[in-house]
Scaffold this active site. Structure first.
Site, PDB file in Angstrom:
ATOM      1  CD  GLN A  42      -6.833 -22.051  16.662  1.00 14.70           C
ATOM      2  OE1 GLN A  42      -7.868 -21.423  16.842  1.00 14.70           O
ATOM      3  NE2 GLN A  42      -6.830 -23.301  16.273  1.00 14.70           N
ATOM      4  CB  SER A  77      -1.747 -11.028  -1.015  1.00 13.95           C
ATOM      5  OG  SER A  77      -2.348 -10.166  -0.093  1.00 13.95           O
ATOM      6  CB  THR A 101      -0.913   0.002   1.246  1.00 11.88           C
ATOM      7  OG1 THR A 101      -1.827  -1.083   1.114  1.00 11.88           O
ATOM      8  CG2 THR A 101      -1.701   1.289   1.382  1.00 11.88           C
TER       9      THR A 101
HETATM   10  N1  ASP Z   1      -2.518  -5.580   0.464  1.00 12.34           N
HETATM   11  C1  ASP Z   1      -1.457  -4.707   0.894  1.00 12.34           C
HETATM   12  C2  ASP Z   1      -0.175  -5.516   0.932  1.00 12.34           C
HETATM   13  O1  ASP Z   1       0.058  -6.234   1.862  1.00 12.34           O
HETATM   14  C3  ASP Z   1      -1.787  -4.126   2.217  1.00 12.34           C
HETATM   15  C4  ASP Z   1      -0.757  -3.182   2.785  1.00 12.34           C
HETATM   16  O2  ASP Z   1       0.274  -2.890   2.224  1.00 12.34           O
HETATM   17  O3  ASP Z   1      -1.019  -2.697   3.877  1.00 12.34           O
HETATM   18  O4  ASP Z   1       0.608  -5.435   0.030  1.00 12.34           O
END
Ligand code: ASP
Length: 354
Positions: free
Chosen positions: A290, A67, A21
């Site tokens: 957990q 991700s 992000t």
């Molecule tokens: N989906 C983004 C990532 O992990 C979320 C972030 O950067 O906060 O790349």
């Protein structure tokens, strides 16, 4: 404890931009966030120039949403770090928050003998937005990567000599961290280990909790991560078919077993027998709770005792991220199951309290 610290005359810091992000911008047509280049990122934070650091950089092309992070990309990061180790004083890795704790944990095991700061950071809002947390996170991470110990026997050495996550108001040990919030500007937390530094008006380092490395030891890369390791969650309603199917996935060597509370799981014989069979077949099963805080005490309840009897190894207070990447790293080094089982409950890089 606040400490006397200093910054070297012109620190040489390498920024490794992987994506996330922090470097995203709104697509004019769709409104979705898409990654943009390192140059755009730096143009949006002109204050970086005012730090007076000698900056170099490496960028993923294309940058990735975290991700999509994977062991091959961790290897790339580790190799970039090693290739520039003698020319830089510290590293800042710009990374998406979603899997930052996995990357921080993986790098902790990959960079053996690390004696320089490797600081991961990112943001919850993109740097290009009017209101955002990325600018402060990047500047703070750069300052931390440049910080030196001022007094004592280690004067002149880097303040941080390990992989860490700098985010919001805290610096956390990388292999102890977990993403705890998808919205809070303090997205990370290390539930079982204190912060390494706290950021407010000042950056206050907690030297007693910072790892200290042998400065003259060379950096050795251990970048082979085995992908024959997985995670199985225990939950009320788990069936033998689902459990057995996962454990019997061809080629798998080990699993992190995510259990309840202090390391408890069902005591029904189908469950313990299926687990015991997997251990007998040579797989390493490591018990991780957990619960975000606390750890596994297998002997505390009969429900945990049954797992110990079935041959499950305690993961003590490791995070799931650390346990997974540690097992990937140990099998990746070609160690056999007995040796992996022996090393999992031992601290290698400060990932557990022993
Ligand atoms: N989906 C983004 C990532 O992990 C979320 C972030 O950067 O906060 O790349």
């Amino acid at each position: 404890m606040s400490s006397n610290t200093s910054v070297v005359a012109k620190p040489r810091i390498m920024i490794i931009y992987t994506g996330g992000t922090i470097g995203m911008i709104e697509d004019a047509k769709t409104g979705a966030l898409v990654p943009f280049t390192f140059d755009h990122l730096i143009q949006n934070v002109p204050k970086i120039g005012r730090l007076g650091f000698e900056l170099s950089h490496y960028e993923f092309n294309p940058p990735v949403d975290s991700s999509n992070m994977n062991p091959a990309l961790w290897k790339t990061i580790a190799e970039v770090i090693a290739a520039h180790y003698d020319q830089v004083d510290g590293y800042v890795i710009l990374h998406g928050t979603d899997t930052m704790a996995y990357t921080a944990s993986a790098l902790s095991f990959m960079l053996e003998g690390l004696a320089k700061p490797v600081i991961l950071t990112g943001s919850q809002l993109p740097i290009g937005e009017i209101r955002e947390d990325g600018t402060e996170n990047v500047i703070t991470a750069l300052q931390i990567a440049a910080e030196r110990i001022e007094q004592g026997l280690r004067a002149g050495q880097p303040m941080v000599q390990e992989v860490a996550i700098s985010f919001g108001r805290h610096l956390w040990r990388g292999c102890r961290s977990t993403k705890e919030s998808s919205t809070d500007f303090g997205a990370f937390r290390s539930f079982n280990y204190p912060s390494l530094a706290d950021m407010d008006l000042h950056i206050t380092y907690h030297q007693d909790f910072l790892r200290r490395a042998e400065q003259d030891k060379p950096l050795t890369l251990q970048t082979d991560m085995s992908e024959t390791v997985g995670i199985i969650s225990v939950y009320p309603g788990l069936t033998q078919a689902v459990l057995a199917r996962q454990l019997e996935t061809p080629g798998m060597q080990g699993f992190v077993l995510r259990t309840f509370g202090a390391g408890n799981a069902p005591t029904a014989s189908w469950f313990t027998d299926t687990i015991a069979d997997a251990v007998k077949s040579g797989k390493v099963l490591v018990n991780i709770t957990q619960c975000p805080a606390g750890g596994v005490e297998q002997e505390r309840y009969a429900t945990g005792d049954a797992l110990a009897d079935a041959g499950v190894i305690t993961g003590l207070d490791m995070t799931c991220e650390a346990a997974l990447t540690k097992m990937m790293s140990l099998f990746g080094r070609g160690l056999d199951a007995a040796r992996v089982a022996e090393l999992m409950p031992q601290s290698l890089v400060g990932e557990l309290s022993d």
